[in-house]
Design a protein around this motif. Structure first.
Motif, PDB file in Angstrom:
ATOM      1  N   ARG A   1       0.986  -0.961  -0.069  1.00 41.11           N
ATOM      2  CA  ARG A   1       0.193   0.378  -0.454  1.00 41.11           C
ATOM      3  C   ARG A   1       0.787   1.139   0.022  1.00 41.11           C
ATOM      4  N   LYS A   2       1.913   0.884   0.961  1.00 43.82           N
ATOM      5  CA  LYS A   2       2.764   2.231   0.958  1.00 43.82           C
ATOM      6  C   LYS A   2       3.672   2.477  -0.035  1.00 43.82           C
ATOM      7  N   ALA A   3       3.863   1.459  -1.297  1.00 40.13           N
ATOM      8  CA  ALA A   3       4.681   1.388  -2.071  1.00 40.13           C
ATOM      9  C   ALA A   3       3.636   2.292  -3.085  1.00 40.13           C
ATOM     10  N   MET A   4       2.939   1.845  -3.431  1.00 31.91           N
ATOM     11  CA  MET A   4       1.997   2.597  -4.356  1.00 31.91           C
ATOM     12  C   MET A   4       1.708   3.491  -4.164  1.00 31.91           C
ATOM     13  N   GLY A   5       1.338   3.940  -2.568  1.00 31.80           N
ATOM     14  CA  GLY A   5       0.926   5.290  -2.849  1.00 31.80           C
ATOM     15  C   GLY A   5       2.076   6.520  -2.726  1.00 31.80           C
ATOM     16  N   LYS A   6       3.317   5.659  -2.740  1.00 30.79           N
ATOM     17  CA  LYS A   6       4.583   6.819  -3.473  1.00 30.79           C
ATOM     18  C   LYS A   6       4.719   6.981  -4.236  1.00 30.79           C
ATOM     19  N   LYS A   7       4.399   5.986  -5.654  1.00 34.39           N
ATOM     20  CA  LYS A   7       4.473   5.819  -6.646  1.00 34.39           C
ATOM     21  C   LYS A   7       5.375   6.009  -6.989  1.00 34.39           C
ATOM     22  N   ILE A   8       6.698   5.302  -6.571  1.00 29.25           N
ATOM     23  CA  ILE A   8       8.337   5.257  -6.734  1.00 29.25           C
ATOM     24  C   ILE A   8       8.511   3.951  -7.313  1.00 29.25           C
ATOM     25  N   PRO A   9       9.009   4.249  -8.991  1.00 25.47           N
ATOM     26  CA  PRO A   9       8.860   3.602 -10.216  1.00 25.47           C
ATOM     27  C   PRO A   9       9.287   1.710 -10.223  1.00 25.47           C
ATOM     28  N   ALA A  10      10.269   2.217  -9.793  1.00 24.41           N
ATOM     29  CA  ALA A  10      11.445   1.048  -9.452  1.00 24.41           C
ATOM     30  C   ALA A  10      10.802   0.149  -7.822  1.00 24.41           C
ATOM     31  N   VAL A  11      10.777   0.936  -7.074  1.00 22.93           N
ATOM     32  CA  VAL A  11       9.476  -0.051  -5.937  1.00 22.93           C
ATOM     33  C   VAL A  11       7.983  -0.720  -6.299  1.00 22.93           C
ATOM     34  N   MET A  12       7.526   0.185  -7.240  1.00 20.76           N
ATOM     35  CA  MET A  12       5.734   0.122  -7.954  1.00 20.76           C
ATOM     36  C   MET A  12       6.494  -1.277  -8.926  1.00 20.76           C
ATOM     37  N   LYS A  13       7.299  -1.713  -9.416  1.00 19.02           N
ATOM     38  CA  LYS A  13       7.692  -2.356 -10.708  1.00 19.02           C
ATOM     39  C   LYS A  13       8.082  -3.655  -9.892  1.00 19.02           C
ATOM     40  N   ALA A  14       8.141  -3.611  -9.003  1.00 20.13           N
ATOM     41  CA  ALA A  14       9.086  -4.929  -7.602  1.00 20.13           C
ATOM     42  C   ALA A  14       7.881  -5.312  -7.000  1.00 20.13           C
ATOM     43  N   GLU A  15       6.297  -4.718  -6.401  1.00 22.87           N
ATOM     44  CA  GLU A  15       5.623  -5.220  -5.951  1.00 22.87           C
ATOM     45  C   GLU A  15       5.078  -5.620  -6.314  1.00 22.87           C
ATOM     46  N   LYS A  16       4.682  -5.086  -7.875  1.00 29.26           N
ATOM     47  CA  LYS A  16       3.618  -5.371  -8.519  1.00 29.26           C
ATOM     48  C   LYS A  16       3.630  -6.758  -9.322  1.00 29.26           C
ATOM     49  N   GLU A  17       4.982  -7.178  -9.077  1.00 31.90           N
ATOM     50  CA  GLU A  17       5.949  -8.873  -9.699  1.00 31.90           C
ATOM     51  C   GLU A  17       5.350  -9.394  -8.617  1.00 31.90           C
ATOM     52  N   LYS A  18       5.800  -8.982  -7.875  1.00 36.31           N
ATOM     53  CA  LYS A  18       5.207  -9.753  -6.246  1.00 36.31           C
ATOM     54  C   LYS A  18       4.082 -10.184  -6.750  1.00 36.31           C
ATOM     55  N   LEU A  19       3.028  -9.301  -6.596  1.00 34.70           N
ATOM     56  CA  LEU A  19       2.211  -9.496  -5.602  1.00 34.70           C
ATOM     57  C   LEU A  19       0.984 -10.564  -7.262  1.00 34.70           C
ATOM     58  N   LEU A  20       1.820 -10.268  -8.541  1.00 36.12           N
ATOM     59  CA  LEU A  20       1.083 -11.000  -9.395  1.00 36.12           C
ATOM     60  C   LEU A  20       1.256 -11.963  -9.845  1.00 36.12           C
ATOM     61  N   LYS A  21       3.102 -12.391  -8.418  1.00 35.37           N
ATOM     62  CA  LYS A  21       3.003 -13.847  -8.661  1.00 35.37           C
ATOM     63  C   LYS A  21       2.662 -14.599  -7.478  1.00 35.37           C
TER      64      LYS A  21
END
Length: 421
Positions: A155-175
């Motif tokens: 939640r915090k990562a998406m709220g901050k919208k930092i591209p590198a962190v977002m990419k990592a969290e997205k991949e982790k969540l989809l997995k």
């Protein structure tokens, strides 16, 4: 912190003013009607409140006013506090796109769908729509296999919208969706598309419920005690001419008369008046450049020794040094002395003979008998003013606009109603 914050605690004081307005309105209802409103325990199924919101009469309510929100409320026709909470949360950039679906599903339950049956457990009250940040967290936990801590990091990562962190969290969540939740890649991607905007802009459920509660309380007071609530709104914004104009227009739309100040009826702030407590009168402190000193002097003397019976009585009893030419002129121009028993047009008569009034006041409030021409008589004769030249409505309106910030006796365009229409 790790996301670039400076480590300071944020306090949100947005609702404080509305809490003060509610407290003031509750006090007014007790004083005017003898009714004690327990604002923390009002019924949350009040039909009058929901009907008012469904009609779009939202002016002066917390979080529910404004053209956009009002339009949605008229379509939604809320019937429960859950609807209020959801609209408070959804009316934000991103989540706003989901409002039409929320409304459609409310009115037609057959349209309710859950991307996965496991989501019904926490999306039941919102018709299968992601509404709160809590919904995002629970989706990551229930369908993505996240721990509570991991979901909050997401939640915090998406709220901050930092591209590198977002990419990592997205991949982790989809997995997680595919491996733990056993969802297809297509469904996992669809879930991500729903989650992303809500995580960044969505309200927490507790936050929405807190705002929703205050929003409902303001709507309840407006629907059930409109005169007292409007008086509290006007008092809270007494220094804001534009907002006062909006509230006065709303009062008129609701059939509530807003009257100019009066030396016998006005308090310092806006006051509920009338035999049925059906009108609101401007306060003496609302008169521009008038000063609280003279207002307080007029009110204190009236409370101590009763209403002012005549113009002479008023000028004799108010001994404040602040009652000079400027302040007396202001009282006359805004209509505060209209109720005095005078022949002809009172504002015109008083304005024309203001020097006589000032002289009378000086004599009547002289500190010692020898200072007064009438000291030996023991009392001043009653003032008898010849009728002065009537003041035109146009001039009265100019005076009211100058001293109160708005027109009270009418509007300059009233004479051209047909043309305006």
């Amino acid at each position: 912190d790790e996301y670039g914050g400076v480590g300071l605690l944020k306090f949100d004081f947005l609702g404080i003013k509305n809490l003060a307005i509610l407290a003031d309105a509750v006090l007014r209802v007790k004083e005017t009607r003898g009714i004690v409103v327990d604002i923390e325990n009002i019924p949350i199924d009040d039909s009058r409140t929901f009907e008012m919101l469904a009609r779009g009469e939202t002016e002066g309510t917390f979080q529910l006013n404004g053209s956009g929100m009002t339009r949605w409320l008229k379509e939604l026709k809320p019937t429960s506090i859950h609807d209020i909470n959801a609209m408070v949360a959804l009316y934000r950039p991103g989540p706003m796109e989901t409002i039409p679906s929320y409304i459609e599903r409310k009115h037609n339950p057959k349209l309710i769908r859950y991307l996965d049956p496991r989501m019904k457990e926490y999306l039941d009250f919102s018709y299968g729509i992601l509404v709160y940040q809590d919904d995002v967290l629970l989706t990551a936990i229930k369908l993505g296999g996240y721990s509570w801590l991991e979901s909050d990091v997401l939640r915090k990562a998406m709220g901050k919208k930092i591209p590198a962190v977002m990419k990592a969290e997205k991949e982790k969540l989809l997995k997680g969706f595919m491996e733990y939740g056993k969802l297809s890649k297509e469904l996992s991607e669809k879930l991500w598309e729903l989650i992303e905007p809500f995580a960044a802009y969505g309200f927490g459920k507790a936050h929405a419920a807190s705002y929703g509660k205050v929003a409902y309380q303001t709507a309840y007071m407006k629907a059930n005690y409109p005169v007292e609530y409007l008086a509290s709104l006007l008092t809270a914004d007494s220094g804001d001419t534009e907002q006062i104009s909006i509230y006065v227009a709303e009062a008129k739309r609701m059939g509530v008369n807003v009257l100019p100040p009066d030396i016998n009826e006005s308090g310092g702030d806006f006051t509920v008046v009338g035999e049925q407590k059906e009108a609101i009168r401007f306060g003496l402190s609302s008169i521009k450049n008038f000063g609280d000193g003279i207002s307080e002097s007029i009110i204190t003397e009236r409370k101590a020794h009763g209403p002012y019976t005549t113009l002479s009585n008023f000028l004799s009893r108010v001994g404040s040094k602040n009652l000079n030419r400027k302040s007396l002129e202001s009282l006359i121009k805004c209509g505060s002395l209209d109720s005095m028993d005078l022949a002809g047009d009172s504002r015109g008569t008083l304005f024309e003979h203001i020097e006589t009034l000032l002289a009378f006041h000086r004599e009547a409030t002289a500190s010692a008998p020898q200072d007064s021409l009438f000291g030996a008589l023991g009392a001043l004769p009653e003032l008898a003013l010849p009728a002065g030249k009537p003041v035109s409505l146009a001039d009265k309106l100019v005076w009211e606009k100058e001293l109160l910030g708005i027109y009270i006796s009418g509007h300059p365009l009233d004479a051209h109603t047909a043309v305006v229409k």
